[in-house]
Design an enzyme around this catalytic site. Structure first.
Site, PDB file in Angstrom:
ATOM      1  N   GLU A 123      -6.869 -11.370  -6.889  1.00  0.00           N
ATOM      2  CA  GLU A 123      -5.787 -10.666  -6.235  1.00  0.00           C
ATOM      3  C   GLU A 123      -4.660 -11.473  -6.802  1.00  0.00           C
ATOM      4  O   GLU A 123      -3.475 -10.596  -6.819  1.00  0.00           O
ATOM      5  CB  GLU A 123      -5.720 -10.689  -4.833  1.00  0.00           C
ATOM      6  N   ASP A 143      -0.313  -1.598  -2.878  1.00  0.00           N
ATOM      7  CA  ASP A 143      -0.025  -2.152  -3.936  1.00  0.00           C
ATOM      8  C   ASP A 143       0.765  -0.974  -4.942  1.00  0.00           C
ATOM      9  O   ASP A 143       0.838   0.332  -4.137  1.00  0.00           O
ATOM     10  CB  ASP A 143      -1.108  -2.673  -4.959  1.00  0.00           C
ATOM     11  N   TYR A 167       0.133  -7.954   1.313  1.00  0.00           N
ATOM     12  CA  TYR A 167      -0.504  -7.172   0.485  1.00  0.00           C
ATOM     13  C   TYR A 167      -1.864  -7.950   0.303  1.00  0.00           C
ATOM     14  O   TYR A 167      -3.025  -7.794   0.190  1.00  0.00           O
ATOM     15  CB  TYR A 167      -0.089  -6.896  -0.936  1.00  0.00           C
TER      16      TYR A 167
END
Length: 291
Positions: free
Chosen positions: A37, A138, A120
């Protein structure tokens, strides 16, 4: 809360169209998902995949990374771009090792408290690693929801409370389904509902998409400008870091001076690297990655 009107179609599409990525495998560790990520922020999958594989081979757990200097994380980051992410990952590994017994925490609030982990990333790790129910926003998800629900081509430049509320309202009620919905709608944005050339003919929710139904009205907000790279301070910083990554020993100033002719811009870029903690100026006048 009932499932949203898109989930069945999007989840079925994902089942047959999802890319086979190692951090999506059932046996992927929470650490490997966290690393992916961070790497995937502002960097495409094709560049991340080999870097992620090399990173996980060297540092399969947070404690493996925490044992090494932060400069090794910067060196291993290579040319992924935005190298401060490497420093944040190292700081995150240290915190996980020292405060959480070397295990990535499964609590969303605790994830959010880790160095370099924003809203996020905390939601993504909680969802993808631990099957929890969180809204994941996102760039790809924001674009899909802007088109399907709001009827506009692109979302606002800065994420709004309305977008967050919309994403939360569309979360399927079952946590495991919500987690899969999060990755599925993200994949839809990456592969079909793309920024420049959306393939509406291949979209599983084209018949429900407000933007398509309205005739795909063009974006009427501020002009969207692509990021330039050539000739920017960012390019100079990359060239300076490349010299340091390629050397196991500190380098003399002349080796850095050789990478860029514009003295003022070069010094500005070097100062920024030092300020960001990516480069250490040594007492003898040489420069090194952080110890």
């Amino acid at each position: 809360m009932s499932d949203n009107p898109y989930s069945t179609a999007v989840l079925a599409w994902y089942e047959t169209n999802a890319r086979d990525l190692p951090w999506r495998h059932p046996d992927a560790s929470p650490w490997s998902i966290l690393v992916s990520e961070i790497m995937l922020q502002q960097t495409p999958v094709v560049r991340v995949l080999p870097a992620w594989q090399a990173w996980m081979e060297r540092w399969p757990t947070p404690s493996h990374l925490a044992e090494e200097p932060s400069g090794e994380a910067v060196r291993m980051w290579n040319r992924l771009g935005y190298p401060r992410r490497a420093l944040r990952l190292h700081a995150c590994a240290v915190a996980i090792t020292e405060e959480h017994g070397g295990e990535v925490p499964d609590d969303h609030a605790t994830l959010l408290s880790l160095p370099g982990i924003g809203a996020y990333t905390a939601a993504a790790v909680a969802s993808f690693a631990f099957g929890q129910r969180h809204a994941i926003l996102d760039t790809n998800v924001r674009r899909v929801l802007a088109r399907a629900e709001t009827g506009i081509e692109y979302p606002p430049k800065t994420q709004t409370k309305a977008e967050t509320a919309l994403a939360e309202s569309l979360l399927p009620s079952e946590p495991s389904v919500a987690a899969r919905w999060g990755v599925a709608v993200m994949e839809l944005g990456a592969l079909v509902c793309t920024a420049r050339s959306p393939r509406c003919v291949d979209c599983p929710i084209a018949g429900q998409c407000a933007w398509r139904i309205a005739g795909k009205p063009p974006h009427d907000g501020p002009p969207r400008r692509g990021q330039t790279y050539a000739g920017t301070d960012r390019q100079v910083r990359g060239k300076l870091l490349a010299v340091l990554r390629d050397s196991r020993e500190p380098v003399v100033k002349s080796a850095l001076d050789a990478v860029w002719d514009d003295h003022i811009q070069r010094e500005r870029a070097l100062d920024a690297l030092v300020s960001d903690g990516l480069v250490d100026p040594l007492d003898d006048g040489r420069y090194a990655l952080p110890a």
